[in-house]
Design a protein around this motif. Structure first.
Motif, PDB file in Angstrom:
ATOM      1  N   GLY A 326       0.827  -1.199   0.000  1.00 51.31           N
ATOM      2  CA  GLY A 326       0.000   0.000   0.000  1.00 51.31           C
ATOM      3  C   GLY A 326       0.858   1.243   0.000  1.00 51.31           C
ATOM      4  O   GLY A 326       2.093   1.189   0.034  1.00 51.31           O
ATOM      5  N   ALA A 327       0.203   2.382  -0.034  1.00 48.78           N
ATOM      6  CA  ALA A 327       0.886   3.670   0.018  1.00 48.78           C
ATOM      7  C   ALA A 327      -0.087   4.705   0.558  1.00 48.78           C
ATOM      8  O   ALA A 327      -1.308   4.560   0.417  1.00 48.78           O
ATOM      9  CB  ALA A 327       1.387   4.080  -1.368  1.00 48.78           C
ATOM     10  N   PHE A 552      -8.643   5.250  -1.992  1.00 48.22           N
ATOM     11  CA  PHE A 552      -9.495   6.301  -1.451  1.00 48.22           C
ATOM     12  C   PHE A 552      -8.712   7.608  -1.535  1.00 48.22           C
ATOM     13  O   PHE A 552      -7.543   7.667  -1.131  1.00 48.22           O
ATOM     14  CB  PHE A 552      -9.915   6.064  -0.001  1.00 48.22           C
ATOM     15  N   ALA A 553      -9.371   8.635  -2.070  1.00 49.47           N
ATOM     16  CA  ALA A 553      -8.770   9.964  -2.149  1.00 49.47           C
ATOM     17  C   ALA A 553      -9.778  10.949  -1.578  1.00 49.47           C
ATOM     18  O   ALA A 553     -10.947  10.946  -1.974  1.00 49.47           O
ATOM     19  CB  ALA A 553      -8.426  10.324  -3.591  1.00 49.47           C
ATOM     20  N   VAL A 563      -4.911   7.042  -0.386  1.00 49.90           N
ATOM     21  CA  VAL A 563      -4.485   5.717   0.066  1.00 49.90           C
ATOM     22  C   VAL A 563      -4.661   4.738  -1.087  1.00 49.90           C
ATOM     23  O   VAL A 563      -5.727   4.710  -1.725  1.00 49.90           O
ATOM     24  CB  VAL A 563      -5.305   5.245   1.282  1.00 49.90           C
ATOM     25  N   TRP A 564      -3.618   3.979  -1.376  1.00 53.59           N
ATOM     26  CA  TRP A 564      -3.698   2.915  -2.380  1.00 53.59           C
ATOM     27  C   TRP A 564      -3.322   1.593  -1.727  1.00 53.59           C
ATOM     28  O   TRP A 564      -2.407   1.535  -0.897  1.00 53.59           O
ATOM     29  CB  TRP A 564      -2.739   3.166  -3.542  1.00 53.59           C
ATOM     30  N   VAL A 577     -11.467  -3.490  -2.089  1.00 53.91           N
ATOM     31  CA  VAL A 577     -12.235  -2.400  -2.696  1.00 53.91           C
ATOM     32  C   VAL A 577     -11.911  -1.104  -1.969  1.00 53.91           C
ATOM     33  O   VAL A 577     -11.530  -1.110  -0.787  1.00 53.91           O
ATOM     34  CB  VAL A 577     -13.750  -2.667  -2.637  1.00 53.91           C
ATOM     35  N   GLY A 578     -12.059   0.001  -2.659  1.00 54.21           N
ATOM     36  CA  GLY A 578     -11.720   1.286  -2.068  1.00 54.21           C
ATOM     37  C   GLY A 578     -12.515   1.617  -0.832  1.00 54.21           C
ATOM     38  O   GLY A 578     -12.027   2.308   0.078  1.00 54.21           O
ATOM     39  N   GLY A 579     -13.764   1.127  -0.758  1.00 52.80           N
ATOM     40  CA  GLY A 579     -14.607   1.424   0.387  1.00 52.80           C
ATOM     41  C   GLY A 579     -14.283   0.593   1.608  1.00 52.80           C
ATOM     42  O   GLY A 579     -14.874   0.810   2.676  1.00 52.80           O
ATOM     43  N   ALA A 580     -13.369  -0.374   1.484  1.00 54.16           N
ATOM     44  CA  ALA A 580     -12.995  -1.205   2.636  1.00 54.16           C
ATOM     45  C   ALA A 580     -11.677  -0.707   3.221  1.00 54.16           C
ATOM     46  O   ALA A 580     -11.650   0.248   3.999  1.00 54.16           O
ATOM     47  CB  ALA A 580     -12.894  -2.667   2.207  1.00 54.16           C
ATOM     48  N   GLY A 581     -10.548  -1.318   2.831  1.00 58.18           N
ATOM     49  CA  GLY A 581      -9.264  -0.960   3.423  1.00 58.18           C
ATOM     50  C   GLY A 581      -8.856   0.491   3.263  1.00 58.18           C
ATOM     51  O   GLY A 581      -8.595   1.189   4.247  1.00 58.18           O
ATOM     52  N   PRO A 582      -8.762   1.013   2.025  1.00 58.78           N
ATOM     53  CA  PRO A 582      -8.288   2.387   1.852  1.00 58.78           C
ATOM     54  C   PRO A 582      -9.123   3.429   2.601  1.00 58.78           C
ATOM     55  O   PRO A 582      -8.584   4.348   3.208  1.00 58.78           O
ATOM     56  CB  PRO A 582      -8.360   2.586   0.334  1.00 58.78           C
TER      57      PRO A 582
END
Length: 661
Positions: A326-327, A552-553, A563-564, A577-582
């Motif tokens: 991630g980043a 998520f941005a 967050v990637w 999915v973006g709505g979970a971890g990021p």
């Protein structure tokens, strides 16, 4: 009879066949060895410029409040010399690395033989027989490749070093150049980094800890694993006692005395930021040989919060969902980098994904589509139909193949409908979408294809964060930057950042309409997990085909963060999915990061207004926008969840489209 006697005497005078063969073999071997040595000598690097204690200066990186982030290089006043070797450290290093250093001639035949036997018994390499002189030769002149030629060159260079320098000079050269982890090159830098004291003042225990790092600096660094470093230091103390460099009582005292390791103002993860900044420092102070003090935009407290949040996200299976890396990048309203995390573990993988990883943003690109559409005259209340669509053979799908029929653009954005986003881009004109994204800060190549609206073209996390800044900044752009000032140790200023007001790239009307959409995404859409109680959060999720990339941005209180999460090899995750971890990582970071309360209304209130209504619009009237930009017809592709045909490169690219999440 006489002839027989002469033949026997002749045979007695001749050399036996086996001896002649052996002699020829020795001569041939000698010639071959000489030839090999001559060849290796010709391939050796230039040795004329080596000095016993060279240095190029130390660069100290400070955060925005003056706290130390990292030290790179070697201070001009912190070089170990042959006539002032730190005794405790020298004893510790010799005990663990080369106990017969002062008695061998550059090659330790006893140590090499012992290591060879140990490796044969183990069936693998478990011991090394290299002396300090050989290690210095490799560090100074050679690569780390394991070939017989490189090893032979190492031996020749070791002989040369032993002839050229005294033993104390060789040891000083070694101590000044070896890596001790945590960005510390050289024993003096390591001593100051870990213990905040010069190497001369190291205790026996502290010296043993430093010497223990040489085997694997990142693995044994006390900043990464204090217990592992302590166990390794105990091994070094035992070796020091076994080689009579310390007494039994000194060994016991050192082992029982707690060692205080300086945590430093920063953390190991700040290494990604330090690496990135150092490339810029060299450009701002080219050729400078002295010490430098660089004040940066980083906030150490925000950096720690970012590292903690991303680590939590990657180590929690419910958040990561198969993502191994991630980043996270965080920017203030001026574009200053407040936090940068380039991966899961800097010590294991220093590649900076926040700056260098180029990945598809998926639906995190949709804000640029909608901003362009609103500039063209559409509004969040306009109704589109969320239903399967196709343009020729290209038929993008919604995430999970779910459709809701008629919906407003606000709801389409919140629910991240692919079908509606594509229709909006086509109605607005993809060329205008591209120009909008460029104007806001997207620098990576984009192509005028149907896939543009679904984020099929790669960007970096830093780039995406920079492009989101106008949404937070009252419509003004800002370039990401990291350095506030560069000065010498004497106080001479070499560079100082000049704050400037960014260009206005979004009109007030567009800004407020986009804020309505971002609010919807966080309130009831795919970004609900990014919410922070009592705080104004705005943002957008993004997920690419086969769940390869999750994003998520968004922003909160004057801080934009991206967050990637995904895998370095582009392999599909389990269900990231973006709505979970990021989104959860974003919320965890924002909850802990020290940011000033600063909502959208405050930003808008501070943003200068133009009295010219035309200037405030920024975009031409809706009727002047072309409905379709001229472009070559895209190649047909399969629906989003269906693999593209192998023989169609365009289809293969478009088949990796961004999903709805």
């Amino acid at each position: 009879m006489a002839r027989t006697h002469r033949s026997a005497r002749s045979r007695k005078g001749r050399m036996p066949v086996w001896l002649r063969v052996l002699t020829l073999m020795v001569i041939a071997g000698g010639l071959l060895t000489t030839g090999v040595i001559v060849h290796l000598a010709r391939t050796l690097p230039d040795l004329s410029a080596i000095e016993p204690a060279p240095h190029s200066g130390e660069t100290v990186l400070l955060d925005r409040d003056g706290r130390t982030i990292a030290r790179r290089g070697q201070s001009t006043s912190a070089v170990i010399t042959a006539d002032a070797l730190p005794q405790n450290l020298a004893d510790a290093v010799l005990a663990v690395e080369d106990r017969r250093f002062y008695s061998h001639f550059g090659i330790d035949l006893i140590g090499t033989g012992r290591a060879l036997m140990a490796n044969i018994r183990a069936g693998r390499v478990v011991q090394g027989g290299s002396t300090i002189t050989q290690q210095l030769a490799k560090n100074l002149f050679l690569s780390s490749e394991r070939t017989y030629e490189r090893k032979a060159q190492e031996v020749l260079l070791a002989f040369w070093l032993e002839h050229r320098f005294t033993k104390d000079e060789i040891l000083a050269l070694y101590l000044n150049r070896v890596y001790f982890g945590a960005g510390a090159w050289g024993a003096e830098a390591a001593s100051r980094r870990y213990f905040s004291k010069p190497a001369d003042d190291l205790s026996i225990g502290e010296a043993a800890l430093l010497a223990g790092l040489l085997k694997a600096p990142s693995r044994y660094a006390p900043t990464n694993d204090s217990r592992r470093a302590s166990v390794r230091a105990t091994v070094v103390l035992d070796l020091m006692y076994a080689t009579s460099r310390i007494s039994q009582s000194e060994r016991i005292d050192a082992a029982s005395t707690p060692i205080r390791v300086s945590r430093g103002s920063s953390s190991p993860g700040a290494g990604w930021f330090a690496d990135w900044v150092m490339t810029q420092v060299r450009e701002l102070a080219p050729g400078h040989q002295g010490d430098l003090i660089v004040r940066t935009t980083l906030d150490v407290d925000a950096q720690r919060a970012a590292e903690t949040a991303l680590t939590q996200g990657l180590e929690n299976p419910d958040w990561a969902r198969g993502a191994s890396e991630g980043a996270l990048i965080a920017l203030d309203s001026q574009g200053g980098v407040r936090a940068m995390v380039g991966g899961h573990d800097y010590a294991q993988a220093p590649f900076n994904r926040a700056v260098n990883a180029r990945r598809q943003p998926g639906s995190a690109f949709k804000p640029f589509v909608y901003a362009a559409a609103f500039e063209g005259g559409l509004s969040p209340e306009d109704i589109f139909v969320d239903a399967p669509i196709a343009y020729g053979d290209w038929a993008p799908q919604n995430y999970g193949d779910r459709y809701e029929g008629e919906m407003s653009l606000e709801r389409a954005f919140a629910r991240s409908s692919n079908a509606v986003a594509v229709q909006v881009a086509e109605a607005t004109g993809r060329g205008w979408v591209m120009r909008t994204a460029r104007r806001m800060g997207v620098d990576s190549p984009l192509e005028n294809t149907h896939a543009l609206s679904l984020g099929a073209y790669e960007v970096t996390p830093l780039e995406l964060g920079q492009a989101y800044l106008p949404f937070m900044n009252g419509g003004r752009s800002a370039d990401a930057y990291a350095i506030l000032s560069v000065r010498t140790a004497d106080g001479d200023m070499l560079f100082e950042h000049e704050p400037r007001q960014g260009e206005r790239v979004l009109a007030d009307r567009i800004l407020r309409q986009m804020d309505q959409l971002f609010d919807a995404a966080v309130s009831y859409g795919t970004a609900r997990s990014a919410r922070v109680d009592g705080r104004l959060v705005r943002g957008k999720t993004g997920t690419t085909n086969d769940n390869r990339d999750a994003w998520f941005a968004g922003w909160m209180d004057g801080l934009t963060a991206v967050v990637w999460m995904g895998n370095d090899d582009y392999s599909a995750t389990t269900d990231a999915v973006g709505g979970a971890g990021p989104a959860r990582v974003f919320a965890a970071f924002m909850s802990a990061a020290p940011v000033p309360p600063r909502g959208l209304d405050a930003v808008l209130a501070d943003a200068p207004r133009s009295d010219d209504p035309i200037a405030n619009l920024l975009s031409p009237p809706a009727q002047t926008l072309p409905m379709h930009e001229a472009e070559p017809a895209p190649e047909p592709v399969e629906a989003e969840e269906t693999p593209a045909e192998d023989d169609d490169p365009i289809a293969d690219l478009l088949g990796r489209l961004g999903g709805a999440q």
